[in-house]
Enzyme design. Structure first.
Site, PDB file in Angstrom:
ATOM      1  N   GLU A 164       0.840  -1.196   0.000  1.00 45.26           N
ATOM      2  CA  GLU A 164       0.000   0.000   0.000  1.00 45.26           C
ATOM      3  C   GLU A 164       0.876   1.247   0.000  1.00 45.26           C
ATOM      4  O   GLU A 164       0.499   2.285  -0.551  1.00 45.26           O
ATOM      5  CB  GLU A 164      -0.940  -0.001   1.211  1.00 45.26           C
ATOM      6  CG  GLU A 164      -2.072   1.016   1.100  1.00 45.26           C
ATOM      7  CD  GLU A 164      -3.137   0.828   2.160  1.00 45.26           C
ATOM      8  OE1 GLU A 164      -4.196   0.260   1.846  1.00 45.26           O
ATOM      9  OE2 GLU A 164      -2.899   1.242   3.312  1.00 45.26           O
ATOM     10  N   HIS A 183       7.495 -27.076   2.545  1.00 46.61           N
ATOM     11  CA  HIS A 183       6.705 -28.149   1.940  1.00 46.61           C
ATOM     12  C   HIS A 183       5.611 -27.597   1.040  1.00 46.61           C
ATOM     13  O   HIS A 183       4.673 -28.316   0.690  1.00 46.61           O
ATOM     14  CB  HIS A 183       6.110 -29.020   3.042  1.00 46.61           C
ATOM     15  CG  HIS A 183       7.153 -29.694   3.870  1.00 46.61           C
ATOM     16  ND1 HIS A 183       7.706 -30.913   3.540  1.00 46.61           N
ATOM     17  CD2 HIS A 183       7.787 -29.290   5.008  1.00 46.61           C
ATOM     18  CE1 HIS A 183       8.613 -31.246   4.442  1.00 46.61           C
ATOM     19  NE2 HIS A 183       8.680 -30.275   5.346  1.00 46.61           N
ATOM     20  N   LYS A 215     -13.580   1.874  -3.290  1.00 52.46           N
ATOM     21  CA  LYS A 215     -14.572   2.101  -2.231  1.00 52.46           C
ATOM     22  C   LYS A 215     -15.729   2.955  -2.751  1.00 52.46           C
ATOM     23  O   LYS A 215     -16.898   2.684  -2.455  1.00 52.46           O
ATOM     24  CB  LYS A 215     -13.901   2.770  -1.025  1.00 52.46           C
ATOM     25  CG  LYS A 215     -12.907   1.887  -0.307  1.00 52.46           C
ATOM     26  CD  LYS A 215     -12.544   2.416   1.062  1.00 52.46           C
ATOM     27  CE  LYS A 215     -11.800   3.715   1.004  1.00 52.46           C
ATOM     28  NZ  LYS A 215     -11.301   4.135   2.340  1.00 52.46           N
TER      29      LYS A 215
END
Length: 542
Positions: free
Chosen positions: A353, A384, A508
């Site tokens: 950000e 793994h 937004k």
């Protein structure tokens, strides 16, 4: 037009050194028996080994010169003094003021911000003490045993990460849960295990208008009223981290139980502000102050140490080296500590950000790469899962390995220690990534010819090793501040504003615009055929 870092003498020299460095291996560089000692540094309780990185003395000299030619010294001082280095929002950037000692003052824009910080810290301390001692009681007279932090972004990632990391310091019988996602599953999964009488909700939203946070806060409020049978219960079971007293009061929270912070603290830099209230409630004021002390120790190292010995500066310069010269696009953060399992997620917001920008501070296009993709998982789980790609894939992925000499808990592994087993893997991975295994070495072991190439480990995969004695509040604070300052230095080199986030805003706004169509209140007309069709499908299948 801003100065272009790629036109500096240091950048031009690094371009030439990159070409000359091709074919150089870490095996060759480690023929210098003093390399590890020369490239290992101590900072704020951390031992940092940079020797397994792809650089020699000349490259290091040029990287330090690059920082100097970018004006880093002046930019560091400008930040610490409170100048408005967030130029697009005309704000100071003062997360470093959050950890100033009480005896210091710092006047910015006519206000003593250090005094303001300690006033809020004092109120946080009093509140957390009352909560932990049992002096604060819920609506029915029960003590609080569970704190639920409701926030998103920096109001969630920091305290959630730190509370998990410091779980060994939760000594008062108070535990915490964190709700961030507006997906109802997040809230429902937390509520179903709560006892309303002993639960306190912390609503963290500076403006008290954040859509996701307010949706979750209202859901929690409705649940609490249903459970306890009275709206009067709200004031005993909700507090706010906010600066909007009017909206906090309208919600039902006593404004005396509102803890503020300032516009010079970005959300992703706010875990050591009032946003850390849930953390303080869990670990207590004393250890929270030690947490701040770790930040402060790294701040002082960063501000006062020569660049050639300055750990945040050197790590940032290495990231620029890999991003802009080697073409690396991602950076792995690999803590060999399950308690730091949320650290990479926290760093994703802090780094991406901040530095996910494509224009410079003056609005002109960048001339460099910017903003690595940060990711990672704890060891040994990652071994793994994705280490195969780091070892033998075609992409260069610099990695930070974080480990501790002493665990908070240990268990036997046969006659040995599980922690020793964990750290054996830690040291083995950085060794293999650096030095690999050649075809000749594999052939000497009698491996079939048709398998030799499959088993070759090329090495030359750069890693930085970060060690500390144990994961304490102070060490965690230092570790967070280390990466905060890395982000800052990267931003200075790339000449971008690391402290705004305009890319978050449009989405937004669009979500608010589309909400009536998504809920079926109005006809779908988003302005593009794809979004229209998708919303119609959603409504049909709702």
């Amino acid at each position: 037009m801003a100065n272009d870092i790629t036109t500096t003498a240091a950048w031009q020299s690094l371009t030439e050194r990159y070409e000359a460095f091709q074919g150089t291996t870490l095996r060759e560089l480690f023929q210098d028996g003093g390399r590890a000692e020369k490239l290992s540094f101590d900072a704020a309780g951390l031992r940092v080994d940079l020797s397994k990185n792809l650089l020699d003395d000349a490259i290091l000299t040029d990287l330090v010169a690059l920082a100097e030619q970018a004006g880093l010294t002046d930019r560091i001082e400008a930040m610490f003094r409170g100048e408005h280095i967030n130029n697009t929002e005309d704000r100071a950037v003062l997360h470093t003021a959050l950890r100033l000692p009480v005896e210091e003052s710092l006047e910015v824009d006519g206000q003593d911000v250090a005094a303001d910080v300690h006033e809020v810290l004092g109120r946080m301390r009093d509140f957390a003490t009352a909560l932990r001692s049992g002096a604060w009681l819920g609506y029915t007279g029960r003590t609080i045993k569970k704190v639920v932090n409701i926030g998103i972004g920096g109001s969630d990632l920091g305290p959630a990460m730190a509370t998990k990391a410091l779980r060994a310091y939760a000594t008062a019988g108070i535990t915490a849960e964190f709700v961030s996602n507006v997906d109802p599953a997040d809230m429902v999964s937390v509520l179903e295990d709560l006892d309303a009488e002993s639960t306190l909700f912390v609503i963290a939203s500076k403006t008290f208008t954040t859509q996701e946070t307010l949706a979750n806060a209202n859901a929690a409020k409705n649940w609490l009223i249903e459970q306890l049978g009275s709206e009067e219960a709200v004031s005993k079971h909700f507090v706010a981290v906010s600066t909007n007293a009017e909206k906090v009061t309208a919600f039902g929270i006593n404004p005396e139980n509102m803890f503020g912070f300032w516009d010079w603290v970005g959300g992703r830099y706010s875990v050591d502000s009032a946003v850390g209230l849930s953390l303080m409630a869990v670990i207590g004021p004393r250890d929270f102050m030690r947490f701040l002390g770790g930040f402060r120790a790294m701040d002082e190292h960063f501000r006062y140490t020569d660049f050639g010995q300055n750990v945040p500066v050197l790590m940032a310069l290495l990231s620029v080296w890999y991003t802009d010269f080697f073409g690396a696009e991602t950076h792995a953060v690999l803590p060999y500590s399950e308690d730091l399992s949320r650290f990479a997620a926290y760093l994703q917001q802090l780094t991406m950000e901040s530095n996910g920008k494509s224009v410079r501070r003056d609005g002109s296009p960048v001339t460099t790469g910017t903003g690595e993709i940060y990711w990672g998982e704890p060891g040994t789980n990652g071994q793994h899962a994705f280490f195969q790609l780091i070892h033998q894939g075609t992409r260069l992925i610099p990695a930070d390995f974080i480990g501790f000499a002493r665990p908070k808990q240990d268990l036997p592994a046969g006659e040995k220690s599980m922690h020793d087993l964990l750290m054996s893997n830690f040291f083995a991975q950085t060794k293999v990534l650096a030095f690999g295994k050649t075809a000749e070495e594999i052939a000497a072991e009698g491996v079939d010819d048709n398998l030799i190439n499959h088993k070759v480990m090329p090495g030359n995969r750069p890693t930085t090793t970060i060690l500390a004695e144990e994961l304490t509040p102070a060490v965690l604070g230092a570790l967070i501040a280390l990466y905060e300052h890395i982000v800052f230095v990267q931003g200075v080199i790339w000449d971008i504003n690391s402290f705004d986030q305009w890319g978050v805003e449009l989405g937004k706004q669009q979500a608010s615009d589309l909400a009536p169509a998504v809920s079926g209140e109005v006809e779908v007309d988003s302005g593009d055929s794809s979004t229209d069709a998708l919303i119609r499908w959603y409504r049909t299948n709702r």
